[in-house]
Design a protein around this motif. Sequence first.
Motif, short mmCIF file in Angstrom:
data_model
loop_
_atom_site.label_atom_id
_atom_site.label_comp_id
_atom_site.label_asym_id
_atom_site.label_seq_id
_atom_site.Cartn_x
_atom_site.Cartn_y
_atom_site.Cartn_z
N GLY A 228 0.76 3.55 19.19
CA GLY A 228 0.45 2.29 19.59
C GLY A 228 0.05 1.15 18.48
N HIS A 229 0.44 1.40 17.12
CA HIS A 229 0.12 0.34 16.30
C HIS A 229 1.15 -0.38 16.35
CE1 HIS A 229 -1.76 4.02 14.03
NE2 HIS A 229 -2.74 3.59 14.95
N VAL A 230 0.71 -1.81 16.11
CA VAL A 230 1.74 -2.94 16.07
C VAL A 230 2.12 -3.00 14.69
CG1 VAL A 230 2.40 -5.35 16.34
CG2 VAL A 230 0.75 -4.10 18.00
N ARG A 231 3.54 -2.60 14.14
CA ARG A 231 3.67 -2.74 12.82
C ARG A 231 4.54 -3.99 12.41
NH1 ARG A 231 2.04 1.78 9.53
NH2 ARG A 231 1.58 3.68 10.93
N GLU A 232 5.30 -4.89 13.33
CA GLU A 232 5.74 -5.88 13.02
C GLU A 232 5.62 -6.90 14.21
OE1 GLU A 232 8.86 -6.43 10.23
OE2 GLU A 232 10.03 -7.25 11.66
N VAL A 233 5.36 -8.04 14.19
CA VAL A 233 5.69 -8.99 15.28
C VAL A 233 6.39 -10.25 14.53
CG1 VAL A 233 4.44 -10.43 17.03
CG2 VAL A 233 3.51 -8.31 16.22
N SER A 234 7.51 -10.89 15.18
CA SER A 234 8.25 -11.90 14.82
C SER A 234 8.30 -13.03 16.02
CB SER A 234 9.46 -11.63 14.20
OG SER A 234 10.24 -10.78 15.27
N TYR A 235 8.62 -14.09 15.70
CA TYR A 235 8.58 -15.13 16.62
C TYR A 235 9.36 -16.35 16.34
CZ TYR A 235 4.63 -17.18 14.46
OH TYR A 235 3.62 -17.81 13.61
N GLU A 236 9.68 -17.16 17.08
CA GLU A 236 10.22 -18.70 16.54
C GLU A 236 10.00 -19.65 17.93
OE1 GLU A 236 13.89 -21.61 15.40
OE2 GLU A 236 14.24 -19.47 15.97
N ILE A 237 8.75 -20.33 17.72
CA ILE A 237 8.50 -21.21 18.65
C ILE A 237 8.23 -22.59 18.42
CG2 ILE A 237 6.43 -21.55 20.44
CD1 ILE A 237 6.06 -18.54 20.10
N LEU A 238 8.76 -23.68 18.96
CA LEU A 238 8.67 -25.02 18.50
C LEU A 238 9.15 -25.15 17.19
CD1 LEU A 238 5.23 -25.70 20.42
CD2 LEU A 238 7.53 -26.05 21.23
N GLY A 239 9.92 -24.41 16.78
CA GLY A 239 10.72 -24.86 15.30
C GLY A 239 10.01 -24.11 14.42
N ILE A 240 8.78 -23.20 14.82
CA ILE A 240 8.23 -22.73 13.76
C ILE A 240 8.15 -21.14 13.82
CG2 ILE A 240 5.73 -22.18 12.74
CD1 ILE A 240 5.08 -24.60 14.06
N GLU A 241 8.66 -20.49 12.92
CA GLU A 241 9.04 -18.93 12.91
C GLU A 241 7.81 -18.23 12.09
OE1 GLU A 241 11.80 -18.16 8.95
OE2 GLU A 241 13.02 -18.95 10.74
N GLY A 242 7.74 -17.20 12.32
CA GLY A 242 6.56 -16.20 11.91
C GLY A 242 6.91 -14.47 11.72
N VAL A 243 6.72 -13.97 10.93
CA VAL A 243 6.72 -12.53 10.83
C VAL A 243 5.56 -11.89 10.39
CG1 VAL A 243 7.99 -10.41 10.10
CG2 VAL A 243 9.18 -12.61 10.60
N MET A 244 4.70 -11.16 11.37
CA MET A 244 3.49 -10.39 10.82
C MET A 244 3.76 -8.95 10.64
SD MET A 244 -0.15 -9.96 12.33
CE MET A 244 0.13 -8.60 13.27
N THR A 245 3.49 -8.33 9.70
CA THR A 245 3.70 -6.84 9.23
C THR A 245 2.17 -6.29 9.10
OG1 THR A 245 3.77 -7.08 7.06
CG2 THR A 245 5.83 -7.18 8.36
N THR A 246 1.84 -5.07 9.48
CA THR A 246 0.64 -4.23 9.17
C THR A 246 1.03 -3.10 8.54
OG1 THR A 246 0.71 -3.31 11.38
CG2 THR A 246 -0.28 -5.23 11.47
N SER A 247 0.20 -2.49 8.10
CA SER A 247 0.33 -1.16 7.35
C SER A 247 -1.10 -0.59 6.83
CB SER A 247 1.14 -1.31 5.97
OG SER A 247 0.30 -2.15 5.07
N ASN A 248 -1.01 0.70 6.45
CA ASN A 248 -2.19 1.36 6.16
C ASN A 248 -3.26 1.47 7.24
OD1 ASN A 248 -1.23 1.92 3.62
ND2 ASN A 248 -1.85 -0.18 2.93
N TRP A 249 -2.83 1.72 8.45
CA TRP A 249 -3.78 1.81 9.55
C TRP A 249 -4.82 2.97 9.34
CZ3 TRP A 249 -3.90 -0.92 14.35
CH2 TRP A 249 -3.07 -1.90 14.07
#
Length: 271
Positions: A228-249
């Motif tokens: 259930g760990h969110v390892r990565e989230v990515s998006y592009e909204i209103l011309g803004i993109e982003g990628v979040m990653t997690t580790s070492n839970w």
Amino acid sequence: MLSRRRAVVVPSLVALLCALPACSSSPAETAPSPSASRSATASPAPEADGGPVLTKDDLVATIIAAYQEAGSYDFTLVMGEDGALGDVAGSMHLGDVPSYDMAMTMMGLEMRMRAVDGLGYVSLGELSGGKFLAVDPTDPTDPFAEAFADSMDQADPSMGLKEHEAAIVSVTPVGEATEVDGVPVRTYEVVIDPRQMPERMAELESNLPEGAEVPATLTYTYDIDADGHVREVSYEILGIEGVMTTSNWGAAAPVVAPGPDEITTREALGG
């Protein structure tokens, strides 16, 4: 210049399902950028076990339980192509009194922030001589107090996800199981209706350039492992993109308060 409020709220990692661009940078202040790409570390692994397939009904509960059980994690957040709009890296420790340590570069401003035992510390890089200003979130005269208080409220074990659960329109598994940093994950497309989050919607609308409208739905791509760990989230909204990653839970880097020789005063900065 990035406002003090935004600078603190972004790395506090408010709800992963909320409209991150509203917290991170104003669409009026940034130019459209290409679609966010999957992390370079993600690779096909058809036989990988991404765990049970999650649905709209159990996605949020599963993620919250994973946060609560792990208690800590390291993270990165990259906005814009190759971090053109900003990047954040740090460690988060949840609990009754959350603590975190994060360094960021955002819209030309370098900062480092820590929260330990309910107190905040912010370094403005060269502007503060590489030292930290101590912040008491309960002090109404402190210009950083409100932002730090907000970030501490948002760094709760549920990560604010529960309040946005009603905004989820759909949760759809995408493709085969893959791996992120060697960890098997399952990919989901998560669609939310921002109008079901009135406060977030109002914030989005207040930052829009003239003539622009908030989309009817916002779409995020989640990579979630079998625990259930969110390892990565990515998006592009209103011309803004982003990628979040997690580790070492459960084994994030420790967070300690700056020592006396690492702290400066506003008087020393001329303010």
